[in-house]
Scaffold this motif. Structure first.
Motif, mmCIF file in Angstrom:
data_model
loop_
_atom_site.group_PDB
_atom_site.id
_atom_site.type_symbol
_atom_site.label_atom_id
_atom_site.label_comp_id
_atom_site.label_asym_id
_atom_site.label_seq_id
_atom_site.Cartn_x
_atom_site.Cartn_y
_atom_site.Cartn_z
ATOM 1 N N GLY A 174 0.270 -1.544 0.387
ATOM 2 C CA GLY A 174 -0.637 0.368 0.060
ATOM 3 C C GLY A 174 0.757 1.290 -0.012
ATOM 4 O O GLY A 174 2.028 1.176 0.248
ATOM 5 N N PRO A 175 0.347 2.040 -0.070
ATOM 6 C CA PRO A 175 0.759 3.528 -0.441
ATOM 7 C C PRO A 175 1.531 4.147 1.046
ATOM 8 O O PRO A 175 1.736 5.506 0.805
ATOM 9 N N GLY A 176 1.021 4.131 2.126
ATOM 10 C CA GLY A 176 0.907 4.104 3.882
ATOM 11 C C GLY A 176 0.598 4.883 4.298
ATOM 12 O O GLY A 176 0.103 5.689 5.285
ATOM 13 N N TYR A 177 -0.725 5.677 3.635
ATOM 14 C CA TYR A 177 -1.681 6.107 3.873
ATOM 15 C C TYR A 177 -3.054 5.328 3.545
ATOM 16 O O TYR A 177 -3.151 4.605 2.813
ATOM 17 N N THR A 178 -4.249 5.795 3.858
ATOM 18 C CA THR A 178 -5.559 5.101 3.970
ATOM 19 C C THR A 178 -6.336 6.197 2.987
ATOM 20 O O THR A 178 -6.666 7.396 4.395
ATOM 21 N N ILE A 179 -7.250 6.004 2.481
ATOM 22 C CA ILE A 179 -8.740 6.906 2.393
ATOM 23 C C ILE A 179 -9.717 6.086 2.533
ATOM 24 O O ILE A 179 -9.948 5.647 2.668
ATOM 25 N N PRO A 180 -10.873 7.308 2.763
ATOM 26 C CA PRO A 180 -11.975 7.015 3.232
ATOM 27 C C PRO A 180 -13.071 6.556 2.254
ATOM 28 O O PRO A 180 -12.943 7.019 1.195
ATOM 29 N N ASP A 181 -13.763 5.403 2.657
ATOM 30 C CA ASP A 181 -14.922 5.099 1.948
ATOM 31 C C ASP A 181 -15.977 6.146 1.212
ATOM 32 O O ASP A 181 -16.089 7.264 1.799
ATOM 33 N N GLU A 182 -16.113 5.978 0.506
ATOM 34 C CA GLU A 182 -17.039 6.850 -0.558
ATOM 35 C C GLU A 182 -17.708 6.386 -1.170
ATOM 36 O O GLU A 182 -17.539 5.158 -1.830
ATOM 37 N N ASN A 183 -18.806 7.213 -1.699
ATOM 38 C CA ASN A 183 -20.273 6.696 -3.051
ATOM 39 C C ASN A 183 -20.760 4.878 -2.348
ATOM 40 O O ASN A 183 -20.382 4.195 -3.584
ATOM 41 N N LEU A 184 -20.710 4.814 -1.572
ATOM 42 C CA LEU A 184 -21.055 3.031 -1.240
ATOM 43 C C LEU A 184 -22.383 2.889 -1.548
ATOM 44 O O LEU A 184 -23.236 1.604 -1.753
ATOM 45 N N LYS A 185 -22.988 4.275 -1.557
ATOM 46 C CA LYS A 185 -24.903 4.587 -2.157
ATOM 47 C C LYS A 185 -25.103 4.585 -3.964
ATOM 48 O O LYS A 185 -26.166 5.120 -4.037
ATOM 49 N N ASP A 186 -23.901 4.468 -4.088
ATOM 50 C CA ASP A 186 -23.849 4.249 -5.661
ATOM 51 C C ASP A 186 -25.452 3.747 -6.520
ATOM 52 O O ASP A 186 -25.289 3.258 -5.982
ATOM 53 N N LYS A 187 -25.405 4.784 -7.201
ATOM 54 C CA LYS A 187 -27.427 4.011 -7.915
ATOM 55 C C LYS A 187 -27.034 2.796 -8.781
ATOM 56 O O LYS A 187 -26.924 1.810 -8.700
ATOM 57 N N SER A 188 -25.331 2.696 -9.318
ATOM 58 C CA SER A 188 -25.251 1.727 -10.007
ATOM 59 C C SER A 188 -24.810 0.417 -8.912
ATOM 60 O O SER A 188 -25.570 -0.654 -9.533
ATOM 61 N N LEU A 189 -24.565 0.306 -7.508
ATOM 62 C CA LEU A 189 -25.087 -0.905 -6.624
ATOM 63 C C LEU A 189 -26.488 -1.042 -6.857
ATOM 64 O O LEU A 189 -26.937 -0.867 -5.562
ATOM 65 N N LYS A 190 -27.170 -1.943 -7.316
ATOM 66 C CA LYS A 190 -28.309 -2.918 -6.716
ATOM 67 C C LYS A 190 -28.334 -4.137 -6.947
ATOM 68 O O LYS A 190 -27.993 -4.782 -7.055
ATOM 69 N N GLY A 191 -29.283 -4.249 -5.746
ATOM 70 C CA GLY A 191 -29.197 -5.824 -4.739
ATOM 71 C C GLY A 191 -28.182 -6.167 -5.244
ATOM 72 O O GLY A 191 -28.009 -7.687 -5.026
ATOM 73 N N GLY A 192 -26.797 -6.006 -3.970
ATOM 74 C CA GLY A 192 -26.122 -6.246 -3.544
ATOM 75 C C GLY A 192 -24.993 -6.978 -4.630
ATOM 76 O O GLY A 192 -24.361 -7.203 -4.998
ATOM 77 N N ILE A 193 -25.350 -6.274 -6.151
ATOM 78 C CA ILE A 193 -24.348 -6.604 -7.105
ATOM 79 C C ILE A 193 -23.620 -5.254 -8.129
ATOM 80 O O ILE A 193 -23.379 -4.118 -8.200
ATOM 81 N N TYR A 194 -22.555 -6.126 -7.185
ATOM 82 C CA TYR A 194 -20.933 -4.448 -8.641
ATOM 83 C C TYR A 194 -21.345 -5.017 -9.968
ATOM 84 O O TYR A 194 -20.735 -5.996 -10.297
#
Length: 281
Positions: A174-194
């Motif tokens: 990894g790069p040594g740092y972390t970033i926050p989770d984002e966009n977890l409610k994106d409209k493309s993610l329907k029915g537990g499917i990526y």
């Protein structure tokens, strides 16, 4: 005085009672045994499901939990390598202590191009929906962080992803740092499917313990076929139509058996990112 007939009846009754007691004890032991077996099976199923969903996606110096894992295991394949030899060069080992300062324009359009040994993969980035993620990739690509790195994992059971972004090629980098989770409610993610074409962040989140949020680093996965995953992995880009053809070519070549040390199912195709660039349009 007890007669002989009375004694015979008494002995017969005692024998009957002993038989009944043995049957009762046997049924009790069977119930306990079956209960234990059911409990073990239940725990095993939960652990397997959890592993499948978390195993693929660990980062930043720890083995990442794909998407993304169970690990979906891949069967060995003898398909020929459809990719070219990597360009000359070495991966960089530089790391940073903190997330880079925000420099992108969230209202602008950004594209990331992965010039791989298997072909070019263009990704339309979601700057407004996942600004921290896109900003990080813009920073890392500018530093040449992804150049000459291998895509170290291909899954073809349960979930269908190609995982990249670790210069170590082990799933531990990894790069040594972390970033926050984002966009977890994106409209493309329907029915537990990526859906196929999604590009999302790997992370260390464990849905069973609810630990590991906001742990994304540099590893990411490209979905080449609709994959059932909980919305725990930041979706930050979409692969172009031409890029999907490259992904499917890689997937069709199959993957190796799980590595006994890392658990990775390495692509049979030699997938190396010769150069990664992020451009603003």
């Amino acid at each position: 005085m007890v007669s002989q007939e009375q004694r015979r009846r008494q002995l017969a009754r005692e024998k009957y009672l002993r038989q009944q007691q043995r049957r009762t004890d046997a049924r009790r032991k069977a119930r306990i045994r079956n209960s234990v077996i059911a409990s073990v099976l239940s725990v095993t199923v939960v652990l397997v499901i959890g592993a499948v969903l978390t195993k693929p996606f660990e980062d930043d110096g720890k083995k990442e939990n794909a998407g993304a894992e169970v690990t979906p295991s891949a069967s060995p394949s003898k398909a020929p390598d459809p990719c070219e030899k990597p360009a000359p060069g070495k991966v960089k080992s530089e790391t940073w202590k903190k997330e880079p300062a925000m420099t992108i324009d969230e209202s602008a359009k950004y594209t990331m191009r992965l010039d791989t040994t298997c072909g070019e993969i263009d990704i339309a980035l979601k700057a407004s929906a996942a600004p921290h993620t896109v900003n990080s990739f813009n920073f890392l690509a500018g530093k040449g962080y992804f150049d000459h790195s291998k895509c170290h994992r291909l899954t073809n059971q349960g979930i269908y992803v190609l995982q990249c972004g670790d210069p170590q090629g082990t799933g531990m980098g990894g790069p040594g740092y972390t970033i926050p989770d984002e966009n977890l409610k994106d409209k493309s993610l329907k029915g537990g499917i990526y859906p196929a074409g999604t590009v999302a962040m790997a992370n260390q989140y464990n849905p069973q313990t609810k630990q590991g949020r906001n742990s994304g680093g540099s590893q990411f996965f490209l979905v080449y076929q609709d994959s059932q995953l909980p919305p725990d992995y930041t979706p930050f880009g979409t692969v172009s139509e031409a890029g999907m053809k490259v992904l499917k070519k890689i997937a069709e070549a199959g993957a190796q058996a799980p590595d006994p040390q890392t658990g990775n199912t390495t692509p049979n195709a030699t997938v190396v990112i010769n150069k990664a660039t992020v451009t603003k349009s």
